[in-house]
Design a protein around this motif. Sequence first.
Motif, PDB file in Angstrom:
ATOM      1  N   GLY A 155      15.149 -10.504   3.075  1.00 41.54           N
ATOM      2  CA  GLY A 155      14.899  -9.950   3.801  1.00 41.54           C
ATOM      3  C   GLY A 155      14.244  -8.203   4.074  1.00 41.54           C
ATOM      4  N   TYR A 156      15.529  -7.746   3.932  1.00 42.38           N
ATOM      5  CA  TYR A 156      15.424  -6.474   3.573  1.00 42.38           C
ATOM      6  C   TYR A 156      14.544  -5.674   2.151  1.00 42.38           C
ATOM      7  N   ASN A 157      13.754  -6.185   1.568  1.00 41.89           N
ATOM      8  CA  ASN A 157      13.284  -5.585   0.703  1.00 41.89           C
ATOM      9  C   ASN A 157      11.691  -5.922   1.371  1.00 41.89           C
ATOM     10  N   VAL A 158      11.620  -7.310   1.704  1.00 42.00           N
ATOM     11  CA  VAL A 158      10.856  -7.976   2.341  1.00 42.00           C
ATOM     12  C   VAL A 158      10.273  -6.391   3.340  1.00 42.00           C
ATOM     13  N   ALA A 159      11.080  -6.250   4.471  1.00 41.04           N
ATOM     14  CA  ALA A 159      10.745  -5.699   4.853  1.00 41.04           C
ATOM     15  C   ALA A 159      11.028  -3.359   4.526  1.00 41.04           C
ATOM     16  N   ILE A 160      11.085  -3.683   4.810  1.00 40.94           N
ATOM     17  CA  ILE A 160      10.533  -2.552   2.650  1.00 40.94           C
ATOM     18  C   ILE A 160       9.144  -2.446   2.143  1.00 40.94           C
ATOM     19  N   GLU A 161       9.383  -2.997   1.919  1.00 43.44           N
ATOM     20  CA  GLU A 161       8.020  -3.321   1.186  1.00 43.44           C
ATOM     21  C   GLU A 161       6.393  -3.471   2.563  1.00 43.44           C
ATOM     22  N   LYS A 162       6.855  -3.788   3.634  1.00 46.55           N
ATOM     23  CA  LYS A 162       5.922  -3.915   4.359  1.00 46.55           C
ATOM     24  C   LYS A 162       6.242  -2.520   5.278  1.00 46.55           C
ATOM     25  N   LEU A 163       7.109  -1.908   5.246  1.00 44.67           N
ATOM     26  CA  LEU A 163       6.487  -0.562   5.766  1.00 44.67           C
ATOM     27  C   LEU A 163       6.221   0.616   4.981  1.00 44.67           C
ATOM     28  N   ALA A 164       6.793   0.527   4.153  1.00 45.43           N
ATOM     29  CA  ALA A 164       5.463   0.999   2.707  1.00 45.43           C
ATOM     30  C   ALA A 164       3.695   0.447   2.846  1.00 45.43           C
ATOM     31  N   GLU A 165       4.017  -0.177   3.348  1.00 45.89           N
ATOM     32  CA  GLU A 165       1.915  -0.853   3.208  1.00 45.89           C
ATOM     33  C   GLU A 165       2.017  -0.450   4.815  1.00 45.89           C
ATOM     34  N   GLU A 166       2.484  -0.194   5.257  1.00 41.39           N
ATOM     35  CA  GLU A 166       2.212   0.189   7.023  1.00 41.39           C
ATOM     36  C   GLU A 166       2.019   1.539   7.043  1.00 41.39           C
ATOM     37  N   LEU A 167       2.259   2.572   5.753  1.00 38.33           N
ATOM     38  CA  LEU A 167       2.429   3.939   5.940  1.00 38.33           C
ATOM     39  C   LEU A 167       1.135   4.164   5.405  1.00 38.33           C
ATOM     40  N   ALA A 168       0.846   3.111   4.109  1.00 35.33           N
ATOM     41  CA  ALA A 168      -0.290   3.577   3.136  1.00 35.33           C
ATOM     42  C   ALA A 168      -1.451   3.540   4.134  1.00 35.33           C
ATOM     43  N   VAL A 169      -2.060   5.216   3.064  1.00 39.05           N
ATOM     44  CA  VAL A 169      -3.854   4.994   3.479  1.00 39.05           C
ATOM     45  C   VAL A 169      -4.651   4.163   3.138  1.00 39.05           C
ATOM     46  N   PRO A 170      -5.518   4.305   3.460  1.00 38.80           N
ATOM     47  CA  PRO A 170      -6.098   2.797   3.556  1.00 38.80           C
ATOM     48  C   PRO A 170      -7.386   3.457   2.711  1.00 38.80           C
ATOM     49  N   GLN A 171      -7.321   2.746   1.338  1.00 34.93           N
ATOM     50  CA  GLN A 171      -8.250   3.121   0.527  1.00 34.93           C
ATOM     51  C   GLN A 171      -9.395   3.814   0.714  1.00 34.93           C
ATOM     52  N   ASP A 172      -9.994   3.531   1.499  1.00 34.14           N
ATOM     53  CA  ASP A 172     -11.309   4.280   1.934  1.00 34.14           C
ATOM     54  C   ASP A 172     -11.286   5.636   2.185  1.00 34.14           C
ATOM     55  N   ARG A 173     -10.304   5.965   2.394  1.00 34.66           N
ATOM     56  CA  ARG A 173      -9.542   7.221   3.337  1.00 34.66           C
ATOM     57  C   ARG A 173      -9.283   8.404   1.752  1.00 34.66           C
ATOM     58  N   PHE A 174      -9.102   8.072   0.567  1.00 34.93           N
ATOM     59  CA  PHE A 174      -9.199   8.549  -0.722  1.00 34.93           C
ATOM     60  C   PHE A 174     -10.023   8.559  -0.648  1.00 34.93           C
ATOM     61  N   ASP A 175     -10.773   7.853  -0.146  1.00 29.85           N
ATOM     62  CA  ASP A 175     -12.373   7.922  -0.559  1.00 29.85           C
ATOM     63  C   ASP A 175     -13.094   8.966  -0.363  1.00 29.85           C
ATOM     64  N   GLN A 176     -12.683   8.712   1.672  1.00 29.06           N
ATOM     65  CA  GLN A 176     -13.606  10.492   2.010  1.00 29.06           C
ATOM     66  C   GLN A 176     -12.958  11.466   1.145  1.00 29.06           C
ATOM     67  N   ALA A 177     -11.831  11.360   1.111  1.00 24.53           N
ATOM     68  CA  ALA A 177     -11.129  13.110   0.922  1.00 24.53           C
ATOM     69  C   ALA A 177     -11.439  13.264  -0.513  1.00 24.53           C
ATOM     70  N   GLU A 178     -11.797  12.028  -1.602  1.00 20.86           N
ATOM     71  CA  GLU A 178     -12.469  12.211  -2.809  1.00 20.86           C
ATOM     72  C   GLU A 178     -13.877  12.922  -2.604  1.00 20.86           C
ATOM     73  N   LYS A 179     -14.557  12.064  -1.725  1.00 20.19           N
ATOM     74  CA  LYS A 179     -15.879  12.790  -1.216  1.00 20.19           C
ATOM     75  C   LYS A 179     -16.968  14.102  -0.863  1.00 20.19           C
ATOM     76  N   ARG A 180     -14.787  14.640   0.032  1.00 17.01           N
ATOM     77  CA  ARG A 180     -15.584  16.003   0.496  1.00 17.01           C
ATOM     78  C   ARG A 180     -15.248  16.803  -0.020  1.00 17.01           C
ATOM     79  N   TYR A 181     -14.030  16.813  -1.251  1.00 12.39           N
ATOM     80  CA  TYR A 181     -13.722  17.657  -2.020  1.00 12.39           C
ATOM     81  C   TYR A 181     -14.813  17.480  -2.774  1.00 12.39           C
ATOM     82  N   LYS A 182     -15.328  16.922  -4.228  1.00 13.57           N
ATOM     83  CA  LYS A 182     -16.498  17.318  -4.623  1.00 13.57           C
ATOM     84  C   LYS A 182     -17.847  17.057  -3.941  1.00 13.57           C
ATOM     85  N   ASP A 183     -18.044  17.270  -2.862  1.00 12.10           N
ATOM     86  CA  ASP A 183     -18.832  18.011  -2.642  1.00 12.10           C
ATOM     87  C   ASP A 183     -19.290  18.948  -2.099  1.00 12.10           C
TER      88      ASP A 183
END
Length: 353
Positions: free
Chosen positions: A10-38
């Motif tokens: 249960g602890y391991n699952v909770a930690i993995e879930k917390l990491a998932e909740e904190l993760a920046v969505p991939q579309d934000r990475f895409d936006q960041a990449e788009k901005r500096y390339k622009d």
Amino acid sequence: MNAGADIGYGYNVAIEKLAEELAVPQDRFDQAEKRYKDLGEFLHRDESKVRIYDPEVYIQGSFALGTPIKPASKDEDYDLDIVVSFRSLTKLQISQADLRALLLVELEAYRHARGIKNEVGESRRCCTLAYAEGAQFHMDILPAVPDEANMRTVLSSHLADQALAEGAIAITDRDKPRKYHVITDDWPRSNPRGFATWFKSRQIEQLNERRRAFLNAQGKVTASVEDVPVFRVRTPLQSAIMILKRHRDEWFAERDPDLKVISVILTTLSTHAYAGEARVSDAIAKILRDMHLAIEERNGVSWITNPTDPSENFADRWEKFPERRKSLFEWLEVARMDFGTVQRFSWNRLDVI
């Protein structure tokens, strides 16, 4: 499965879930990449006043390492750290002040061309471009020139791996006016690409395993794992750093935010302590147990070596502000108690991290 195993699972699952909740969505990475390339494309347009200096724009910091976390509220921004390296300039051709002035002119032109209302800001080493309210993005843009030859000399003198010098840069620092306004070979150094290379090397097995899984999911089974950027996957080390960052943010928010452990120290110490653990919970346990071991004492001075520039001490401010060192160890002790072992873990604490 016994009760202890149930708790551990249960602890391991909770930690993995917390990491998932904190993760920046991939579309934000895409936006960041788009901005500096622009921005990079803009600096190479026909009318650009810096095009002749061959500006290279690339990302550094947490976005480059794949360790940013979601802002805690809508009032906070994603901090996008960008380097603009003028590859056809050297330190002996221009002063730091004039290099920054060149970039500022182009950033003002970029701001108007893209309809960005906020004025271009400046800090000690960077120029800042803040997007419209609601975008939750601002770019800290670091003007630089190449400095690989100088970095190789530094690494050689410390018997360190000279391969890490690739991509090393000299940067501006307006808090040192005697060197800022004159042409001199003595500029501050930085090596974000070298740091990213070191970061990858410390977790290469887990990183490549997840890169292969990413390629397989994309149906690109013949592509090289090296083609997958670090930010496209999430390793146990990345997840552990993200979780510890949020824990740090929450703990220091209730105290003195000026004493908060800076991210480069947290990331460096965590990366030193990491030993290839495959589970996020195990990575956190190992990091919290051993992260202090990379803090040296040299003639009474605390020293956290920049792994890509052995002459630089990431803890150089601790001598003037010893309370910062004390605050790191206070936070570390709390984090050790909060995460603890599975048997002692408090579910209520996890909820407030």
